[in-house]
Scaffold this active site. Structure first.
Site, PDB file in Angstrom:
ATOM      1  N   ASP A 201       0.799  -1.151   0.042  1.00  0.00           N
ATOM      2  CA  ASP A 201       0.134  -0.100   0.116  1.00  0.00           C
ATOM      3  C   ASP A 201       1.054   1.240   0.002  1.00  0.00           C
ATOM      4  O   ASP A 201       1.639   1.407   0.793  1.00  0.00           O
ATOM      5  CB  ASP A 201      -1.011   0.003   1.155  1.00  0.00           C
ATOM      6  CG  ASP A 201      -1.598   1.169   1.358  1.00  0.00           C
ATOM      7  OD1 ASP A 201      -1.852   1.843   0.438  1.00  0.00           O
ATOM      8  OD2 ASP A 201      -2.006   1.401   2.573  1.00  0.00           O
TER       9      ASP A 201
ATOM     10  N   ASP B  36      -4.118   3.679   2.674  1.00  0.00           N
ATOM     11  CA  ASP B  36      -5.659   3.426   3.008  1.00  0.00           C
ATOM     12  C   ASP B  36      -5.843   1.897   3.388  1.00  0.00           C
ATOM     13  O   ASP B  36      -7.006   1.578   3.399  1.00  0.00           O
ATOM     14  CB  ASP B  36      -6.327   4.013   1.491  1.00  0.00           C
ATOM     15  CG  ASP B  36      -6.130   3.188   0.383  1.00  0.00           C
ATOM     16  OD1 ASP B  36      -5.314   2.218   0.699  1.00  0.00           O
ATOM     17  OD2 ASP B  36      -6.902   3.203  -0.599  1.00  0.00           O
TER      18      ASP B  36
ATOM     19  N   ASP C 245      -1.846  -1.292  -3.899  1.00  0.00           N
ATOM     20  CA  ASP C 245      -2.165  -0.456  -5.011  1.00  0.00           C
ATOM     21  C   ASP C 245      -1.018  -0.863  -5.833  1.00  0.00           C
ATOM     22  O   ASP C 245      -0.029  -1.299  -5.683  1.00  0.00           O
ATOM     23  CB  ASP C 245      -2.384   0.856  -4.631  1.00  0.00           C
ATOM     24  CG  ASP C 245      -1.561   1.694  -3.899  1.00  0.00           C
ATOM     25  OD1 ASP C 245      -0.080   1.224  -4.191  1.00  0.00           O
ATOM     26  OD2 ASP C 245      -1.904   2.101  -2.676  1.00  0.00           O
TER      27      ASP C 245
ATOM     28  N   ASP D 237      -5.611 -10.693 -15.634  1.00  0.00           N
ATOM     29  CA  ASP D 237      -6.825 -11.840 -15.118  1.00  0.00           C
ATOM     30  C   ASP D 237      -7.802 -11.119 -16.006  1.00  0.00           C
ATOM     31  O   ASP D 237      -8.218  -9.796 -15.781  1.00  0.00           O
ATOM     32  CB  ASP D 237      -6.760 -11.626 -13.723  1.00  0.00           C
ATOM     33  CG  ASP D 237      -7.237 -13.262 -13.151  1.00  0.00           C
ATOM     34  OD1 ASP D 237      -7.897 -13.921 -13.816  1.00  0.00           O
ATOM     35  OD2 ASP D 237      -6.820 -13.306 -12.089  1.00  0.00           O
TER      36      ASP D 237
ATOM     37  N   ASP E 195     -10.341 -16.043 -16.144  1.00  0.00           N
ATOM     38  CA  ASP E 195     -10.889 -16.677 -14.880  1.00  0.00           C
ATOM     39  C   ASP E 195     -12.328 -17.476 -15.024  1.00  0.00           C
ATOM     40  O   ASP E 195     -13.256 -17.095 -15.922  1.00  0.00           O
ATOM     41  CB  ASP E 195     -11.373 -15.565 -14.031  1.00  0.00           C
ATOM     42  CG  ASP E 195     -12.031 -15.796 -12.706  1.00  0.00           C
ATOM     43  OD1 ASP E 195     -11.325 -16.654 -11.790  1.00  0.00           O
ATOM     44  OD2 ASP E 195     -13.134 -15.626 -12.481  1.00  0.00           O
TER      45      ASP E 195
ATOM     46  N   GLU F 163      -8.574 -20.739 -16.315  1.00  0.00           N
ATOM     47  CA  GLU F 163      -8.565 -21.222 -14.976  1.00  0.00           C
ATOM     48  C   GLU F 163      -9.503 -22.647 -15.230  1.00  0.00           C
ATOM     49  O   GLU F 163     -10.473 -22.644 -15.813  1.00  0.00           O
ATOM     50  CB  GLU F 163      -9.220 -20.482 -13.820  1.00  0.00           C
ATOM     51  CG  GLU F 163      -9.585 -20.833 -12.585  1.00  0.00           C
ATOM     52  CD  GLU F 163     -10.304 -20.313 -12.019  1.00  0.00           C
ATOM     53  OE1 GLU F 163     -10.455 -20.449 -10.461  1.00  0.00           O
ATOM     54  OE2 GLU F 163     -11.285 -19.300 -12.290  1.00  0.00           O
TER      55      GLU F 163
ATOM     56  N   HIS G  14      -4.589 -17.504  -5.222  1.00  0.00           N
ATOM     57  CA  HIS G  14      -5.515 -16.724  -4.543  1.00  0.00           C
ATOM     58  C   HIS G  14      -6.734 -17.487  -3.897  1.00  0.00           C
ATOM     59  O   HIS G  14      -7.374 -16.969  -3.096  1.00  0.00           O
ATOM     60  CB  HIS G  14      -5.704 -15.463  -5.280  1.00  0.00           C
ATOM     61  CG  HIS G  14      -6.747 -15.764  -6.551  1.00  0.00           C
ATOM     62  ND1 HIS G  14      -6.202 -16.281  -7.397  1.00  0.00           N
ATOM     63  CD2 HIS G  14      -7.950 -15.688  -6.806  1.00  0.00           C
ATOM     64  CE1 HIS G  14      -6.963 -16.623  -8.469  1.00  0.00           C
ATOM     65  NE2 HIS G  14      -8.140 -16.135  -8.135  1.00  0.00           N
ATOM     66  N   ASP G  15      -7.011 -18.445  -4.304  1.00  0.00           N
ATOM     67  CA  ASP G  15      -8.262 -19.252  -3.970  1.00  0.00           C
ATOM     68  C   ASP G  15      -7.644 -20.428  -3.082  1.00  0.00           C
ATOM     69  O   ASP G  15      -8.733 -21.352  -2.732  1.00  0.00           O
ATOM     70  CB  ASP G  15      -8.832 -19.850  -5.262  1.00  0.00           C
ATOM     71  CG  ASP G  15      -9.490 -18.926  -6.028  1.00  0.00           C
ATOM     72  OD1 ASP G  15     -10.266 -17.827  -5.503  1.00  0.00           O
ATOM     73  OD2 ASP G  15      -9.718 -19.099  -7.352  1.00  0.00           O
TER      74      ASP G  15
END
Length: 582
Positions: free
Chosen positions: A55, A59, A63, A132, A234, A288, A354-355
């Site tokens: 970051d 926030d 990013d 993605d 995806d 995917e 990430h899953d």
């Protein structure tokens, strides 16, 4: 000396040099058997979950500028490509996998100028960028869907799947993320149901509509024209659907992949996508999922199919369960996939994304005693197999699962809605929470651990997801200066892979298949052969070798020594060794 004599000496010298050079054996050129070499086969992919990487503005959300700040770190890893999870404009019902504008950047992540800076910075460092693309579904806030639901005769109506309510309830479809498990959502505005295989905020696009397909191809060209180097599609194996919506057998959701994946029309869509997009750019393409079986996977990626470059199969990554897993199953699954694609097609090699929960917590041993060794072993496996390796951010450090106490701490829509579904169905909620704590996707999304300062150096604000409390021991700053760290072992493995094409293209052969704790295989190309030995155990394990192998040069070792007794090796807990056994 007379000039004529001097010239005679020079001539005699030149004659002698020619004779000597003719008698010498010509220098042997290195042999190679690399057919159809491609950059995406040789790539080492580093997956970044942008919300959690760095970051830059305080926030609490990672990013694009934060990634730019860390490009030199990414380069230092030895990776050659980055797969970036979605950064498009999104309401964030599913952390960016619900896109409301495919040609703009989510405000939390920055601006298009920030993206251009990121892409330029990657290319300056010879790092490629894979985007993605989320086009099985969009956000319900996308203008297409807003128009589609506004009236039944709107030009965008057929961009999505609708069922008029006057026909009664539509045939049941299972939703992966819905709190009730129902993929049909009633919408009173036009008295109809729309289809969503994931959350209700993610309506499925109607790929049988050629206008939808052209919209997607134009989006992909927009990014390819910017210089993006690849696309990961995806959930695309679910994109084709029978729009007569036939009734499925009772209980189909227990094996829904057979009814959802690779339905009629999907290969036509991919061939069209290849012709419209992939064939016009030097881009990597991967979807995917790899379908229901080997036939499906081959149809996706075999060279003569003109569809995709790489298969991304889930059978391997799905092996670990809450109850544990059997090493014999791992050997069997990864070996059969390799052998199936030894001659045609190309595989993706990965143990996390990430899953999934964290790699070492699922596949290895994340205790203080064995976390480092077992993470090194797992990274050795990924980077020594045939296929394109994908390494998930933080796994180069050995980041572990986080321990949440209650459902209120979870951010993942799959966890939150899964909890409500389990509660409504009367499940044992204590057991549900134990399993969720082990396998939740939020485990793999906690902020990157950069140093020992507040919030691990990820943010100066409040992080969107808590930082794992073990960040003081597991972070880039600590591991960068430790020659024996997980991080520096990862760097050694990427260099070894890049310097040895045998690890990319060489034949794979499983050996010692019956050994209960050691996964052993050879990689062979031309006259070169490497032996990989991985002890998947917290106990020492002994392997017997050919008498000539025990003294072979060690190319990689996650310990400082190797116990050799006659022609046997005694591998320490989670020891990983690669030997050059020529």
């Amino acid at each position: 000396m007379k000039r004529s004599s001097f010239i005679g000496v020079i001539c005699l010298f030149l004659v002698l040099m020619v004779v000597l050079s003719c008698n010498q054996k010509p220098k042997e050129q290195p042999k190679t058997s690399i057919d159809n070499a491609q950059w995406w086969k040789e790539a080492i992919v580093y997956q970044i979950y942008p919300r959690s990487f760095k970051d830059s503005d305080g926030d609490g959300v990672g990013d694009l500028k934060g990634i730019v700040e860390k490009l030199d770190y990414i380069k230092s890893l030895g990776v050659t490509a980055v797969w970036l999870n979605p950064i498009y404009t999104s309401p964030n019902a599913d952390n960016g996998y619900d896109v409301s504008d495919y040609r703009d950047i989510m405000e939390e992540f920055g601006s298009m100028a920030d993206f251009d800076s990121l892409l330029a910075g990657m290319h300056q460092r010879d790092i490629k960028l894979v985007m993605d693309i989320v086009v099985n579904h969009s956000s319900d806030q996308h203008e297409w869907f807003k128009q589609s639901r506004s009236s039944r005769d709107n030009p965008y109506r057929d961009y999505y799947h609708w069922w008029p309510a006057e026909k009664g309830k539509p045939p049941y479809r299972y939703s992966l993320f819905d709190a009730k498990g129902d993929a049909w959502q009633y919408d009173s505005l036009t008295n109809a149901y729309y289809l969503h295989y994931f959350a209700k905020q993610q309506p499925d696009l109607n790929w049988s509509n050629p206008k939808v397909r052209q919209e997607v191809y134009d989006i992909m060209k927009f990014w390819a024209d910017k210089g993006v180097d690849g696309f990961r599609l995806d959930a695309f194996q679910f994109a084709a659907k029978d729009t007569t919506y036939p009734k499925f057998p009772d209980g189909f959701e227990k094996d829904f992949i057979q009814y959802y994946a690779m339905q009629d029309g999907l290969h036509d869509y991919l061939k069209e996508m290849n012709e419209e997009v992939f064939s016009k750019y030097d881009v990597m393409s991967v979807a995917e999922g790899a379908g229901r079986n080997f036939e499906d996977a081959h149809k996706l990626v075999d060279q003569d199919r003109n569809e995709l470059n790489l298969a991304y199969a889930f059978e391997g990554v799905d092996i670990p369960k809450y109850e544990g897993y059997d090493l014999a199953t791992m050997k069997e699954v990864f070996t059969k996939w390799d052998q199936e694609f030894a001659e045609d097609g190309w595989l993706s090699i990965f143990l996390a994304n990430h899953d999934q929960a964290r790699m070492v917590s699922r596949w290895g041993n994340d205790s203080e005693a064995f976390r480092s060794a077992s993470t090194k072993l797992l990274n050795t496996f990924i980077l020594s197999m045939r296929g394109t390796p994908y390494c998930y951010y933080g796994d180069e450090l050995g980041m572990t699962n986080i321990d949440f106490d209650s459902i209120s701490q979870y951010q993942d829509i799959a966890a939150i809605n899964g909890y409500q579904k389990a509660l409504s169905e009367g499940e044992d909620m204590d057991l549900f929470m134990e399993k969720l704590n082990f396998g939740s996707r939020d485990n793999g999304r906690t902020p990157m651990q950069w140093d020992g300062s507040t919030n691990a150096g990820f943010t100066s604000g409040t992080p969107w997801l808590p930082v794992n409390p073990n960040f003081a021991e597991i972070n880039v700053q600590v591991e960068d200066s430790d020659s024996n760290s997980v991080l520096n072992h990862f760097r050694a493995m990427t260099q070894l892979r890049k310097q040895n094409p045998i690890l990319v293209y060489g034949d794979y052969k499983l050996i010692m298949p019956e050994h209960p704790t050691v996964y052993a295989y050879t990689r062979t190309m031309d006259d070169k052969k490497l032996l990989v030995l991985l002890n998947f155990s917290k106990e020492s394990s002994t392997v017997s070798l050919d008498k000539n192998w025990a003294a072979s040069p060690i190319l990689i070792n996650n310990y400082n020594d190797l116990d050799i007794i006659d022609n046997s090796l005694k591998l320490k807990p989670f020891q990983a060794v690669i030997l050059n056994i020529n």
